[in-house]
Enzyme design. Structure first.
Site, PDB file in Angstrom:
ATOM      1  N   TYR A   1      51.519  -6.575  15.989  1.00 41.07           N
ATOM      2  CA  TYR A   1      51.550  -5.106  16.029  1.00 41.07           C
ATOM      3  C   TYR A   1      52.943  -4.587  15.702  1.00 41.07           C
ATOM      4  O   TYR A   1      53.122  -3.735  14.814  1.00 41.07           O
ATOM      5  CB  TYR A   1      51.117  -4.647  17.425  1.00 41.07           C
ATOM      6  CG  TYR A   1      51.226  -3.171  17.698  1.00 41.07           C
ATOM      7  CD1 TYR A   1      50.455  -2.250  17.018  1.00 41.07           C
ATOM      8  CD2 TYR A   1      52.095  -2.691  18.689  1.00 41.07           C
ATOM      9  CE1 TYR A   1      50.536  -0.888  17.297  1.00 41.07           C
ATOM     10  CE2 TYR A   1      52.187  -1.345  18.976  1.00 41.07           C
ATOM     11  CZ  TYR A   1      51.413  -0.444  18.276  1.00 41.07           C
ATOM     12  OH  TYR A   1      51.487   0.898  18.553  1.00 41.07           O
TER      13      TYR A   1
ATOM     14  N   ARG B   1      45.461  -0.320  27.900  1.00 45.89           N
ATOM     15  CA  ARG B   1      46.867  -0.465  28.287  1.00 45.89           C
ATOM     16  C   ARG B   1      47.036  -0.315  29.801  1.00 45.89           C
ATOM     17  O   ARG B   1      46.103   0.035  30.502  1.00 45.89           O
ATOM     18  CB  ARG B   1      47.713   0.549  27.518  1.00 45.89           C
ATOM     19  CG  ARG B   1      47.927   0.132  26.072  1.00 45.89           C
ATOM     20  CD  ARG B   1      48.540   1.224  25.238  1.00 45.89           C
ATOM     21  NE  ARG B   1      47.601   2.316  24.995  1.00 45.89           N
ATOM     22  CZ  ARG B   1      47.870   3.349  24.232  1.00 45.89           C
ATOM     23  NH1 ARG B   1      49.035   3.444  23.642  1.00 45.89           N
ATOM     24  NH2 ARG B   1      46.977   4.311  24.049  1.00 45.89           N
TER      25      ARG B   1
ATOM     26  N   ALA C   1      45.636   2.646  32.184  1.00 42.38           N
ATOM     27  CA  ALA C   1      44.174   2.709  32.222  1.00 42.38           C
ATOM     28  C   ALA C   1      43.590   1.451  32.853  1.00 42.38           C
ATOM     29  O   ALA C   1      42.554   1.499  33.521  1.00 42.38           O
ATOM     30  CB  ALA C   1      43.618   2.913  30.815  1.00 42.38           C
ATOM     31  N   CYS C   2      44.258   0.327  32.635  1.00 39.58           N
ATOM     32  CA  CYS C   2      43.813  -0.937  33.236  1.00 39.58           C
ATOM     33  C   CYS C   2      43.874  -0.836  34.767  1.00 39.58           C
ATOM     34  O   CYS C   2      42.912  -1.178  35.473  1.00 39.58           O
ATOM     35  CB  CYS C   2      44.729  -2.054  32.751  1.00 39.58           C
ATOM     36  SG  CYS C   2      43.881  -3.553  32.354  1.00 39.58           S
ATOM     37  N   PHE C   3      45.001  -0.370  35.280  1.00 42.15           N
ATOM     38  CA  PHE C   3      45.148  -0.199  36.728  1.00 42.15           C
ATOM     39  C   PHE C   3      44.195   0.870  37.250  1.00 42.15           C
ATOM     40  O   PHE C   3      43.630   0.735  38.344  1.00 42.15           O
ATOM     41  CB  PHE C   3      46.587   0.172  37.072  1.00 42.15           C
ATOM     42  CG  PHE C   3      47.572  -0.976  36.998  1.00 42.15           C
ATOM     43  CD1 PHE C   3      47.148  -2.284  36.870  1.00 42.15           C
ATOM     44  CD2 PHE C   3      48.942  -0.731  37.062  1.00 42.15           C
ATOM     45  CE1 PHE C   3      48.058  -3.340  36.805  1.00 42.15           C
ATOM     46  CE2 PHE C   3      49.855  -1.768  37.005  1.00 42.15           C
ATOM     47  CZ  PHE C   3      49.417  -3.078  36.871  1.00 42.15           C
TER      48      PHE C   3
END
Length: 393
Positions: free
Chosen positions: A188, A238, A241-243
């Protein structure tokens, strides 16, 4: 949301009236694009061609456009990979903003080809059309182009690791340091750096008017997706949002390699103010690369997890789990070939000098706003999903 009256002349930073622009915004249906569209519709008289494959996050603006926005914003469903309409839209616009990207760390490892094509190959026609048609371009890059800090190569207890020149990232001075080729996580960053170099070269050789934006973890409502609700069940968004997904499901937050990486986070509405300044002050923004972040909101990923757990408890009224966090290795979480940078702290000298911009929102405040939105938007959907899964098991 209403447009400013024509009589309310808006001025740029040098005191000149701001003429209405027609903007071709590629990736308008995403997190950043949706907030930028809202800002442009609410506070300016600019016209937007909103280009994307999906419009869910801007549906309230385009499906259909509210009467007061008639003629101000239109949605164009197209994939920039293979659609001949793209050049026509760029030709009709004064400015093109390219937000399109694959920008989820889990994909860099598992979909490196898609990542490279999306962030370099697919961006080439946009740059070409802007250059050939003498159109201005604002291109969104990433803070990941910096790669690893110089300090990360020093012993962990070395006193120089605490000196700013060994970790603060400057647009015009800091080197771009990536890991070995076998660490595909850098696919990336390499693709993003190469398109930056191409844009810079187009400016030097062919006179392309450009601005490059390097976001440092922009956070807020509508960021990313919640797996299984508005994104793939197996998806890994990311970190925030994961947490959020873990908190909504009352699962322990997974800390990759102990959560020792340090990051800064900036509120999306603060960051969009910076982008609007770039749009409306071309004399100050053209030819510039801008870090857009908040160095005052620096935390380790572990500290972020602790803050989010506390804030979400206050928002939801739910008691904390007995074991709120667990450690996992990067290989377990992302797969083989993952690598990471130790710190990402932006230097803000250039954007402050050119545009007078400084971020305002403290980390705890932006987490409260974002987690309140996540709880309100997703909690019931996740409850239903979990109930259905229990019933079928």
């Amino acid at each position: 949301m209403s447009s400013p009256p024509p009589s309310a002349a808006r001025l740029d930073l040098d005191g000149s009236p701001i003429a209405p622009l027609t903007i071709c915004m590629i990736g308008a249906g995403g997190f950043i694009g949706s907030h930028l569209c809202e800002k442009l519709m609410a506070e300016t008289n600019h016209v937007v061609f909103a280009v994307d494959v999906y419009c869910d996050k801007i549906r309230h603006l385009v499906d259909p456009a509210p009467p007061h926005l008639a003629g101000r914003i239109s949605f164009h469903r197209l994939n920039i990979k293979n659609d001949s309409r793209l050049e026509g839209l760029i030709k009709m616009a004064d400015l093109t903003i390219n937000l399109a990207a694959i920008c989820t760390p889990a994909d860099y490892n598992t979909r490196p080809l898609d990542t490279i094509y999306s962030n370099f190959i697919d961006a080439l026609p946009v740059v070409k059309y802007c250059s050939e048609n003498n159109k201005r371009l604002i291109h969104f890059s990433t803070c990941e182009v910096y790669g690893k800090t110089i300090g990360s190569f020093l012993p962990s207890d070395h006193p120089l690791r605490k000196e700013p020149e060994f970790y603060v990232l400057k647009e015009d001075e800091s080197p771009c340091i990536f890991g070995p080729i076998v660490k595909q996580r850098w696919s990336y960053a390499c693709a993003k750096q190469l398109i930056e170099r191409l844009i810079f070269a187009e400016g030097a050789e062919n006179g392309l008017e450009f601005t490059i934006v390097r976001p440092f973890n922009w956070i807020g409502p509508r960021m990313d997706f919640i797996p299984g609700v508005d994104g793939p069940s197996e998806g890994v968004p990311r970190v925030l949002a994961c947490f959020s997904n873990n908190l909504l499901r009352r699962e322990p937050l997974k800390l990759v390699d102990g959560g020792q990486s340090q990051r800064t986070f900036v509120y999306i509405k603060d960051a969009i103010e910076a982008v609007l300044l770039m749009i409306e002050n071309p004399a100050r923004a053209n030819g510039q690369i801008f870090n857009v972040g908040n160095p005052n909101n620096e935390v380790t990923v572990r500290e972020l997890a602790e803050m989010m757990t506390e804030v979400y408890g206050n928002v939801s009224g739910e008691p904390p789990l007995d074991e709120p966090m667990i450690d996992v290795s990067s290989e377990q979480f992302y797969g083989e070939g993952y690598d990471d940078s130790d710190k990402r702290i932006p230097d803000m000298t250039i954007i402050n000098k050119q545009l007078g911009w400084n971020p305002k929102t403290p980390l705890k405040d932006l987490l409260e706003t974002t987690l309140t939105y996540q709880h309100k938007t997703y909690k019931e959907a996740i409850k239903r999903q979990m109930s259905q899964a229990s019933a079928s098991s």
